[in-house]
Structure formats: structure tokens, C-alpha cells
Design a protein around this motif. Sequence first.
Motif, PDB file in Angstrom:
ATOM      1  N   PHE A  76     -86.519 -29.104  32.346  1.00 16.06           N
ATOM      2  CA  PHE A  76     -85.542 -29.768  31.464  1.00 16.06           C
ATOM      3  C   PHE A  76     -85.361 -29.004  30.093  1.00 16.06           C
ATOM      4  O   PHE A  76     -86.107 -27.912  29.953  1.00 16.06           O
ATOM      5  N   SER A  77     -84.627 -29.750  29.191  1.00 11.19           N
ATOM      6  CA  SER A  77     -84.154 -29.038  27.863  1.00 11.19           C
ATOM      7  C   SER A  77     -84.031 -30.102  26.831  1.00 11.19           C
ATOM      8  O   SER A  77     -83.767 -31.273  27.146  1.00 11.19           O
ATOM      9  N   THR A  78     -84.601 -29.820  25.707  1.00 13.82           N
ATOM     10  CA  THR A  78     -84.297 -30.547  24.505  1.00 13.82           C
ATOM     11  C   THR A  78     -83.249 -29.854  23.622  1.00 13.82           C
ATOM     12  O   THR A  78     -83.381 -28.575  23.357  1.00 13.82           O
ATOM     13  N   PHE A  79     -82.324 -30.541  23.137  1.00 10.89           N
ATOM     14  CA  PHE A  79     -81.175 -29.992  22.395  1.00 10.89           C
ATOM     15  C   PHE A  79     -81.367 -30.685  20.869  1.00 10.89           C
ATOM     16  O   PHE A  79     -81.319 -31.828  20.558  1.00 10.89           O
ATOM     17  N   GLY A  80     -81.525 -29.955  19.796  1.00  9.71           N
ATOM     18  CA  GLY A  80     -81.783 -30.478  18.253  1.00  9.71           C
ATOM     19  C   GLY A  80     -80.213 -30.282  17.663  1.00  9.71           C
ATOM     20  O   GLY A  80     -79.829 -29.105  17.719  1.00  9.71           O
ATOM     21  N   PHE A  81     -79.976 -31.187  16.938  1.00 10.54           N
ATOM     22  CA  PHE A  81     -78.721 -31.056  16.315  1.00 10.54           C
ATOM     23  C   PHE A  81     -79.036 -31.298  14.705  1.00 10.54           C
ATOM     24  O   PHE A  81     -79.899 -31.970  14.105  1.00 10.54           O
ATOM     25  N   ARG A  82     -78.504 -30.280  13.831  1.00 15.49           N
ATOM     26  CA  ARG A  82     -78.238 -30.407  12.549  1.00 15.49           C
ATOM     27  C   ARG A  82     -77.111 -30.380  11.860  1.00 15.49           C
ATOM     28  O   ARG A  82     -76.167 -29.698  12.215  1.00 15.49           O
TER      29      ARG A  82
ATOM     30  N   PRO B 128     -74.165 -34.426  20.936  1.00 17.67           N
ATOM     31  CA  PRO B 128     -75.286 -34.926  21.605  1.00 17.67           C
ATOM     32  C   PRO B 128     -75.074 -35.619  22.934  1.00 17.67           C
ATOM     33  O   PRO B 128     -75.824 -35.447  23.910  1.00 17.67           O
ATOM     34  N   GLU B 129     -74.383 -36.483  22.916  1.00 16.29           N
ATOM     35  CA  GLU B 129     -73.944 -37.155  24.367  1.00 16.29           C
ATOM     36  C   GLU B 129     -73.568 -36.284  25.334  1.00 16.29           C
ATOM     37  O   GLU B 129     -74.178 -36.406  26.755  1.00 16.29           O
ATOM     38  N   GLU B 130     -72.997 -35.185  25.190  1.00 17.42           N
ATOM     39  CA  GLU B 130     -72.578 -34.281  26.182  1.00 17.42           C
ATOM     40  C   GLU B 130     -73.942 -33.379  26.597  1.00 17.42           C
ATOM     41  O   GLU B 130     -74.126 -33.019  27.777  1.00 17.42           O
ATOM     42  N   ALA B 131     -74.679 -32.878  25.755  1.00 15.69           N
ATOM     43  CA  ALA B 131     -75.881 -32.146  25.681  1.00 15.69           C
ATOM     44  C   ALA B 131     -76.970 -33.072  26.705  1.00 15.69           C
ATOM     45  O   ALA B 131     -77.513 -32.460  27.470  1.00 15.69           O
TER      46      ALA B 131
ATOM     47  N   GLY C 265     -82.508 -20.724  18.615  1.00 13.57           N
ATOM     48  CA  GLY C 265     -82.382 -21.550  17.308  1.00 13.57           C
ATOM     49  C   GLY C 265     -83.732 -21.790  16.651  1.00 13.57           C
ATOM     50  O   GLY C 265     -84.793 -21.476  17.255  1.00 13.57           O
ATOM     51  N   LEU C 266     -83.453 -22.495  15.644  1.00  8.61           N
ATOM     52  CA  LEU C 266     -84.787 -22.810  14.939  1.00  8.61           C
ATOM     53  C   LEU C 266     -84.732 -24.256  14.678  1.00  8.61           C
ATOM     54  O   LEU C 266     -83.587 -24.892  14.246  1.00  8.61           O
ATOM     55  N   ALA C 267     -86.064 -25.156  14.750  1.00  9.84           N
ATOM     56  CA  ALA C 267     -85.822 -26.495  14.794  1.00  9.84           C
ATOM     57  C   ALA C 267     -86.125 -27.051  13.194  1.00  9.84           C
ATOM     58  O   ALA C 267     -85.848 -28.408  12.990  1.00  9.84           O
ATOM     59  N   HIS C 268     -86.061 -26.223  12.198  1.00  9.95           N
ATOM     60  CA  HIS C 268     -85.961 -26.766  10.759  1.00  9.95           C
ATOM     61  C   HIS C 268     -84.873 -27.443  10.495  1.00  9.95           C
ATOM     62  O   HIS C 268     -83.658 -27.092  10.784  1.00  9.95           O
ATOM     63  N   GLY C 269     -85.013 -28.665   9.831  1.00  8.82           N
ATOM     64  CA  GLY C 269     -84.017 -29.613   9.410  1.00  8.82           C
ATOM     65  C   GLY C 269     -83.368 -30.351  10.561  1.00  8.82           C
ATOM     66  O   GLY C 269     -82.234 -30.856  10.240  1.00  8.82           O
ATOM     67  N   VAL C 270     -83.683 -30.251  11.754  1.00  7.60           N
ATOM     68  CA  VAL C 270     -83.028 -30.817  12.874  1.00  7.60           C
ATOM     69  C   VAL C 270     -83.135 -32.469  12.474  1.00  7.60           C
ATOM     70  O   VAL C 270     -84.216 -32.778  12.332  1.00  7.60           O
ATOM     71  N   GLU C 271     -82.181 -33.115  12.797  1.00  4.07           N
ATOM     72  CA  GLU C 271     -82.114 -34.695  12.576  1.00  4.07           C
ATOM     73  C   GLU C 271     -81.978 -35.417  13.767  1.00  4.07           C
ATOM     74  O   GLU C 271     -82.220 -36.820  13.854  1.00  4.07           O
ATOM     75  N   GLN C 272     -81.555 -34.815  15.135  1.00  5.79           N
ATOM     76  CA  GLN C 272     -81.461 -35.586  16.369  1.00  5.79           C
ATOM     77  C   GLN C 272     -81.838 -34.735  17.537  1.00  5.79           C
ATOM     78  O   GLN C 272     -81.380 -33.490  17.608  1.00  5.79           O
ATOM     79  N   TRP C 273     -82.915 -35.309  18.253  1.00  4.40           N
ATOM     80  CA  TRP C 273     -83.179 -34.674  19.557  1.00  4.40           C
ATOM     81  C   TRP C 273     -82.566 -35.409  20.602  1.00  4.40           C
ATOM     82  O   TRP C 273     -82.557 -36.702  20.790  1.00  4.40           O
ATOM     83  N   VAL C 274     -82.156 -34.726  21.798  1.00  2.00           N
ATOM     84  CA  VAL C 274     -81.679 -35.189  22.953  1.00  2.00           C
ATOM     85  C   VAL C 274     -82.519 -34.479  24.080  1.00  2.00           C
ATOM     86  O   VAL C 274     -82.532 -33.430  23.943  1.00  2.00           O
ATOM     87  N   VAL C 275     -82.576 -35.103  25.071  1.00  7.06           N
ATOM     88  CA  VAL C 275     -83.128 -34.671  26.363  1.00  7.06           C
ATOM     89  C   VAL C 275     -82.148 -34.331  27.669  1.00  7.06           C
ATOM     90  O   VAL C 275     -81.405 -35.283  27.868  1.00  7.06           O
ATOM     91  N   ARG C 276     -82.098 -33.315  28.000  1.00 11.25           N
ATOM     92  CA  ARG C 276     -81.168 -32.913  29.045  1.00 11.25           C
ATOM     93  C   ARG C 276     -82.146 -32.692  30.382  1.00 11.25           C
ATOM     94  O   ARG C 276     -82.903 -31.724  30.521  1.00 11.25           O
TER      95      ARG C 276
END
Length: 420
Positions: free
Chosen positions: A367-373, A404-407, A348-359
Amino acid sequence: MNEMGRVDDARDLKPALTSVVIVGAGHAGVQAAASLREQGFDGEVVLLSAENALPYQRPPLSKAFLKGEMEIHGLPLRADAHFRDQRIDLRLGVGAKRIDRAAQRIELSDGGRVAYGHLILATGARQRRLNAPGVDLPGVFALRDIADATAIRERLGAKPKVVIIGAGFIGLEIAATAASLGAEATVVEIARPMGRAVSPILSDFFLREHAAFGARFKLGVGVTAIEGRDRAETVVLSDGERLSADMVVVGIGVVAEDALARECGLECDNGIVVDEHLVTSDPAISAIGDCAHFPHAALGLRTRLESVQNAVDQGKAVAARLMGKPKPYDELAWFWSDQGDLKLMIAGLAHGVEQWVVRGDPATRAFSTFGFRDGKLAVVESVNKAGDHAAAKRIIGTTKTLTPEEAADPAFDLRGLAKR
């Protein structure tokens, strides 16, 4: 009808397409040629390469090849026999000098000409030039081809003081390799590491890890000059600091190689402008790979991607369209980068992502970071977590819902969601 005002229909092409010429023999151009044969095209396929070497992989140049873990014979994209067996007329050391659109003909660097029924521009990108005095001194390198990689590898073997200008993927891969070979690496970056491509979380993580590898960083400063008598000896920073150097590597990004397209009047803007089917402003010409500026459906804007995945998938897409199976290009973008013992994979692409969470825990270095748009999963950045990357590729852009909570919950069955 598409945004360029043309009807998207394979019938727009000449009904009896007998020849396709491809300019550029990188990942995109080679894939387009191979896919044309796989799709059943029986006409002439000409593949032009300005380089003399058999078409080769680019990613290992800053990683395995630079470390000495891979040699030139391991780099080719296809064996020489493949081009002969598939009747692909591969012309090494022959570039395109000029496109005559009216005659549908290309003037070649060797003085010859070749006619085309359809032309595919896979011209890639060129290094962005550092605008500073001394950039042309001996000992200043950029990494774009086998010759560059070979020269840098030879110099790194002497464990030099190397100043790397730019902390993008290439710059950090070289820094990690230099450190592993015992060189003293200093990275200069005006913004933050991999700032255009990754989340601040990941940027900070890689900054710490590279410091642990042994690299020094000079952030928030630019380069005003490279000085030396007979070779590069000093890098002068915008804050006045002077860095001693045995060699300098410039990696400040690339720009689309669109000169041919501009000169023949094709529409260009941050690359060669194409529609959702990768057709340029001339219906007899397509553009693919790093040089193509295309509409990205998920982002709702135009973009130009520099990745092997994008190059390969666009090569397949244009071949399918030429064979009467048009489909808008909307493949999920993904990337990877090997830096020391860290494998970074992005879907995916990070452009315009508003929220990041760490798993997971970054301290474990897996680990991973999940970005939500707009409330939907848009991008996943994984460090040494190939499973998260694989699952994300099956979730992003689908109707599958991940919060985001699940991620962020390591106990949540991410793989199970991906398989639904």
C-alpha cells in the motif's frame, strides 16, 4: 545574487581551474569525481579517503551484507581500474587534517599537503553518541562502516539477545536482520519508529510488522546506562527496567561531520552551510552530501539530507557548476529501506504535511500513503508498491494536479497522470 550575498556565476571561479580536491570518498565524493571527468574536466582530481578500503556502498551494510547475502567484494562503488582509467588520484587511508584557505592547501593525515583550485567537502556524517555510562563497553556497537558491519554480523551469527537503541531506518533494518537470523531483538525508542521520517500511519504499520517478525519494543523510554563487568550485559532504561543483552547496537542518528569546515572558519549550522549552488561561505569551497545544509526550494527552508540520492545528485550538480553549467540544486528527495520482506520507498519529504491518505489496504502489506502540503502532493510512502513510488516521482513538484480523493482511490489512473 544568492542569500549569502554572492553573485552565482561560474565566472566567480578562477578562469583556469586546474585542480579539484575532494575530501571524502562516499557516494557524494565518488560521484563528484566521476562527474567531473564525464563533464570534460581535464585537470587534476584528488579524492581523499580516510578509510583503507576501496570506496563502497553504505546501504547494504545494514541489509544484505549484515545477512551474509553480500560479501565485501560486492560493495565497491567503482572498480579500482575506474579510478586509474579516469585519472582520479584516489588516496586511501589519507584524511584531511586542516584546511588553509588563504593558501588553498590541505594538510593531510600522512604528513603531506595538497593544493586545490577548488575544494569539495564530502565529509558525510558521524554517529550521534549515546550519552550514557557504559557506552564504551565491549559488546556495544554502532554501524557506520565495513568494520562495524563485520563485527555485528559475526556476533549475530551466535543468535544473541541484542538490544537496539533507536528505531530509525538503521535500527529497524538491523532488528529485521537479527530476527531473520534467529536472534532475540529488543528495540528501545524514545519516540515512535522512524518518527522523524515517516507518517504516523506508516510508523504504526512497521511497529506491528516488526512485532510479527519477532522483535520486542520499548517505546517512550530512553537509556540511562549500559552495565557489565567485562562487556555489555544489561541495558538500564529510564523507567527503571533492565534488559539483559549479549550485545547492544546504538543507532540514534547521525550529525554532520563538519569539524574541518568549522576549524577553517566556514559558516556551519547543522552541517556546512551552502547556497543553492552548494557553495560554502568561501567561493573556492563546495560541500555536498550528508554534511551539507542547503536551502530546499520546495520546503522554503534549509535542511540536511542523509540519503544516497541526495549525495549522488549533489555530486553531479557541483561538477556541472565547476564546468560552467550552474543550476540551483532542487532535485526531488527519495529514500528506501528494506526491512524483512518489506520494501519501503519514499519520494518527497514529510515536513509540514497537513493531510495523509492511504491508497490500498495495509493488511495486504502492499500500500502507499500520500501526504499533501498546501493542497499539493508533497510525499508518497510506498510499501511493496514500486509503481506508486515511480509515479509519485513524476508528479511531485510539477504542475500535475492530484487530489487527496484521487490518491486514495485505487481505481484512479495514477500512472496515467504521471505520464501526462
